[in-house]
Design an enzyme around this catalytic site. Structure first.
Site, PDB file in Angstrom:
ATOM      1  N   ASP A 108       0.854  -1.198   0.000  1.00 40.71           N
ATOM      2  CA  ASP A 108       0.000   0.000   0.000  1.00 40.71           C
ATOM      3  C   ASP A 108       0.889   1.247   0.000  1.00 40.71           C
ATOM      4  O   ASP A 108       1.634   1.480   0.952  1.00 40.71           O
ATOM      5  CB  ASP A 108      -0.892   0.014   1.251  1.00 40.71           C
ATOM      6  N   TYR A 143       3.425   9.842   0.797  1.00 41.86           N
ATOM      7  CA  TYR A 143       4.320   9.196   1.764  1.00 41.86           C
ATOM      8  C   TYR A 143       5.790   9.520   1.480  1.00 41.86           C
ATOM      9  O   TYR A 143       6.662   9.257   2.318  1.00 41.86           O
ATOM     10  CB  TYR A 143       4.103   7.668   1.804  1.00 41.86           C
ATOM     11  N   HIS A 164      -7.156   9.845  -2.165  1.00 47.65           N
ATOM     12  CA  HIS A 164      -6.633   9.689  -0.802  1.00 47.65           C
ATOM     13  C   HIS A 164      -7.575  10.292   0.248  1.00 47.65           C
ATOM     14  O   HIS A 164      -7.838   9.685   1.273  1.00 47.65           O
ATOM     15  CB  HIS A 164      -5.241  10.336  -0.717  1.00 47.65           C
ATOM     16  N   LYS A 199      -2.225   6.255  -4.253  1.00 47.51           N
ATOM     17  CA  LYS A 199      -3.333   7.208  -4.000  1.00 47.51           C
ATOM     18  C   LYS A 199      -2.969   8.578  -4.539  1.00 47.51           C
ATOM     19  O   LYS A 199      -1.811   9.008  -4.407  1.00 47.51           O
ATOM     20  CB  LYS A 199      -3.599   7.323  -2.491  1.00 47.51           C
TER      21      LYS A 199
HETATM   22  N1  LIG Z   1      -5.713   6.206   3.368  1.00 46.76           N
HETATM   23  C1  LIG Z   1      -5.270   6.870   4.408  1.00 46.76           C
HETATM   24  O1  LIG Z   1      -5.622   8.042   4.630  1.00 46.76           O
HETATM   25  C2  LIG Z   1      -4.326   6.186   5.351  1.00 46.76           C
HETATM   26  C3  LIG Z   1      -4.143   6.709   6.643  1.00 46.76           C
HETATM   27  C4  LIG Z   1      -3.309   6.011   7.513  1.00 46.76           C
HETATM   28  C5  LIG Z   1      -2.679   4.848   7.092  1.00 46.76           C
HETATM   29  N2  LIG Z   1      -2.846   4.387   5.815  1.00 46.76           N
HETATM   30  C6  LIG Z   1      -2.161   3.162   5.341  1.00 46.76           C
HETATM   31  O2  LIG Z   1      -2.311   2.141   6.325  1.00 46.76           O
HETATM   32  C7  LIG Z   1      -1.034   1.695   6.754  1.00 46.76           C
HETATM   33  C8  LIG Z   1      -1.096   1.205   8.196  1.00 46.76           C
HETATM   34  O3  LIG Z   1      -1.516   2.220   9.084  1.00 46.76           O
HETATM   35  P1  LIG Z   1      -0.497   3.039  10.029  1.00 46.76           P
HETATM   36  O4  LIG Z   1       0.839   3.096   9.373  1.00 46.76           O
HETATM   37  O5  LIG Z   1      -1.190   4.285  10.367  1.00 46.76           O
HETATM   38  O6  LIG Z   1      -0.354   2.237  11.352  1.00 46.76           O
HETATM   39  P2  LIG Z   1      -0.433   0.738  11.893  1.00 46.76           P
HETATM   40  O7  LIG Z   1      -0.166  -0.248  10.834  1.00 46.76           O
HETATM   41  O8  LIG Z   1      -1.667   0.659  12.700  1.00 46.76           O
HETATM   42  O9  LIG Z   1       0.769   0.764  12.935  1.00 46.76           O
HETATM   43  C9  LIG Z   1       2.101   0.908  12.568  1.00 46.76           C
HETATM   44  C10 LIG Z   1       2.935   0.804  13.847  1.00 46.76           C
HETATM   45  O10 LIG Z   1       2.805  -0.501  14.412  1.00 46.76           O
HETATM   46  C11 LIG Z   1       4.092  -1.097  14.588  1.00 46.76           C
HETATM   47  N3  LIG Z   1       3.920  -2.545  14.329  1.00 46.76           N
HETATM   48  C12 LIG Z   1       3.822  -3.181  13.149  1.00 46.76           C
HETATM   49  N4  LIG Z   1       3.645  -4.498  13.325  1.00 46.76           N
HETATM   50  C13 LIG Z   1       3.638  -4.711  14.671  1.00 46.76           C
HETATM   51  C14 LIG Z   1       3.504  -5.863  15.482  1.00 46.76           C
HETATM   52  N5  LIG Z   1       3.341  -7.084  14.957  1.00 46.76           N
HETATM   53  N6  LIG Z   1       3.559  -5.704  16.845  1.00 46.76           N
HETATM   54  C15 LIG Z   1       3.720  -4.473  17.403  1.00 46.76           C
HETATM   55  N7  LIG Z   1       3.855  -3.346  16.673  1.00 46.76           N
HETATM   56  C16 LIG Z   1       3.808  -3.451  15.316  1.00 46.76           C
HETATM   57  C17 LIG Z   1       4.988  -0.395  13.594  1.00 46.76           C
HETATM   58  O11 LIG Z   1       6.327  -0.379  14.015  1.00 46.76           O
HETATM   59  P3  LIG Z   1       7.548  -1.032  13.146  1.00 46.76           P
HETATM   60  O12 LIG Z   1       7.546  -0.401  11.792  1.00 46.76           O
HETATM   61  O13 LIG Z   1       8.747  -0.652  13.955  1.00 46.76           O
HETATM   62  O14 LIG Z   1       7.294  -2.506  13.133  1.00 46.76           O
HETATM   63  C18 LIG Z   1       4.412   1.010  13.621  1.00 46.76           C
HETATM   64  O15 LIG Z   1       4.937   1.718  14.722  1.00 46.76           O
HETATM   65  C19 LIG Z   1      -0.142   2.906   6.512  1.00 46.76           C
HETATM   66  O16 LIG Z   1       1.236   2.621   6.567  1.00 46.76           O
HETATM   67  C20 LIG Z   1      -0.649   3.354   5.158  1.00 46.76           C
HETATM   68  O17 LIG Z   1      -0.135   2.522   4.137  1.00 46.76           O
HETATM   69  C21 LIG Z   1      -3.684   5.029   4.957  1.00 46.76           C
END
Ligand SMILES: NC(=O)c1ccc[n+]([C@@H]2O[C@H](COP(=O)([O-])OP(=O)(O)OC[C@H]3O[C@@H](n4cnc5c(N)ncnc54)[C@H](OP(=O)(O)O)[C@@H]3O)[C@@H](O)[C@H]2O)c1
Length: 342
Positions: free
Chosen positions: A63, A68, A128, A97
């Site tokens: 994704d 980003y 987005h 996006k």
């Molecule tokens: N469309 C939108 O507006 C939008 C908004 C937000 C996000 N997104 C997409 O969704 C993705 C995911 O959401 P997010 O990045 O907000 O957050 P998330 O996936 O909820 O959380 C990421 C955090 O969790 C940690 N993590 C990952 N795997 C883990 C595990 N097994 N145990 C404990 N901690 C863990 C990561 O650290 P490490 O990297 O150190 O493992 C990082 O600090 C984004 O990267 C993006 O691609 C889209």
């Protein structure tokens, strides 16, 4: 070769390997793996290694997004993985996006993304946010950087990316039932995905049901609570999903990690999840979730009772003084007729 390895090979040949990655099948037969890799906040110098490692481990869904600031490095990881024969382009699912400043230049923005990703097409291209910014503005400083979001007009531009062969599927992100409804009332090519924040603290069941009724796949973002968000978006003392007592209790009961429970909660409801990680061990753990974590009815019931309507990505950063955008008009939750129907 060990007997156990021969056994696994035979199972694989029969297509019986337990826990094959679940997918969502689109109308044209394309399949999107329900677990992918998020890349927001993955620094350019770490995302290339993370994406290459993820692909080696077996991830087939990445994704991305122009905003980003790391699509070039993701592209290098993809190109090297294809050149080294680790995976074929057609076996990867790549989402990107269009950023808010490019609603009037959608195909130009997608061409830049494709150049960065070193691809001829993306599998999925999303709007987005339902927010429009002046071209060249990444984040608005004041109301003068923003203008009215015209969803129908932007959607037409999205449709043309499919006509041009630049995107195989198109969809939206951060869209309410109201904004989706307007596109559904008049489209040529249907929105097939809505990517929104979703986890046990923010379940959005009415939005999910609306999407399901209209044949739209929901992809959950921030499934793990987005703990590495910039400090500016993180109020002090916010509840930490990965440390929630119920999540931990369910994790202990089913023999999984809290992260495993949160990811499986989404997948088990037919949503896609895209956890972000740049850590090899967590990349592996997350990929194994579909086959290793099993949530029974009791576990699902406990998780489903956790909704506190808590947004980690609350959209308040768009509600600038004097602009047409407010948090209420962004999410359209007050007086949502669909919500009231349920
Ligand atoms: N469309 C939108 O507006 C939008 C908004 C937000 C996000 N997104 C997409 O969704 C993705 C995911 O959401 P997010 O990045 O907000 O957050 P998330 O996936 O909820 O959380 C990421 C955090 O969790 C940690 N993590 C990952 N795997 C883990 C595990 N097994 N145990 C404990 N901690 C863990 C990561 O650290 P490490 O990297 O150190 O493992 C990082 O600090 C984004 O990267 C993006 O691609 C889209």
């Amino acid at each position: 070769m060990l007997r156990s390895e021969i056994f696994v090979l035979v199972l694989a040949w029969l297509g019986l390997v337990v826990g094959e990655m679940p997918t969502h099948k689109f109308k044209n037969g394309d399949e999107m793996p329900l677990l992918g890799l998020g890349t927001w906040k993955s620094e350019p110098d770490e995302v290339k290694t993370a994406v290459k490692e993820a692909i080696k481990l077996g991830y087939r869904h990445i994704d991305c997004a122009a905003i980003y600031g790391n699509e070039k490095e993701v592209g290098e990881a993809l190109a090297e993985s294809f050149n080294e024969g680790i995976v074929k382009r057609e076996d990867m699912w790549i989402t990107s996006k269009v950023w808010n400043d490019s609603h009037e230049q959608v195909s130009t923005a997608l061409k830049k993304t494709l150049a960065d990703l070193q691809l001829d097409y993306v599998d999925l291209y999303l709007i987005h946010w339902p927010i429009s910014l002046k071209n060249g503005v990444s984040f608005p400083q004041d109301k003068h950087d923003m203008f009215h979001f015209d969803g129908e007009r932007t959607w037409k531009a999205m449709e043309s990316t499919v006509d041009m062969g630049l995107a195989r599927h198109i969809g939206v992100s951060n869209f309410s039932t109201h904004k989706l409804g307007r596109i559904l009332a008049n489209y040529r090519i249907k929105p097939e995905v809505n990517q929104v924040e979703r986890h046990p603290y923010l379940q959005q069941q009415h939005l999910v049901q609306f999407c399901r009724m209209n044949g739209i796949l929901v992809t959950n973002y921030s499934s793990l609570g987005s703990g590495d968000r910039p400090a500016a978006f993180k109020p002090e003392g916010e509840p930490v999903l990965l440390e929630d007592a119920t999540v931990k209790e369910v994790a202990a009961a089913v023999g999984a990690t809290p992260a495993g429970v949160l990811l499986k909660w989404g997948i088990q409801q037919g949503s896609a999840v895209i956890p972000k990680s740049v850590n090899p061990e967590r990349l592996k753990q997350n990929l194994e979730v579909p086959e290793t974590v099993h949530l029974d009815d009791a576990a699902m019931e406990k998780l489903n009772a956790m909704d506190i309507h808590r947004r980690y990505v609350d959209g308040a950063f768009w509600a600038l003084a004097g602009s047409a955008y407010t948090v209420e008009t962004l999410w359209d939750e007050v007086g949502d007729p669909f919500q009231e129907e349920l």
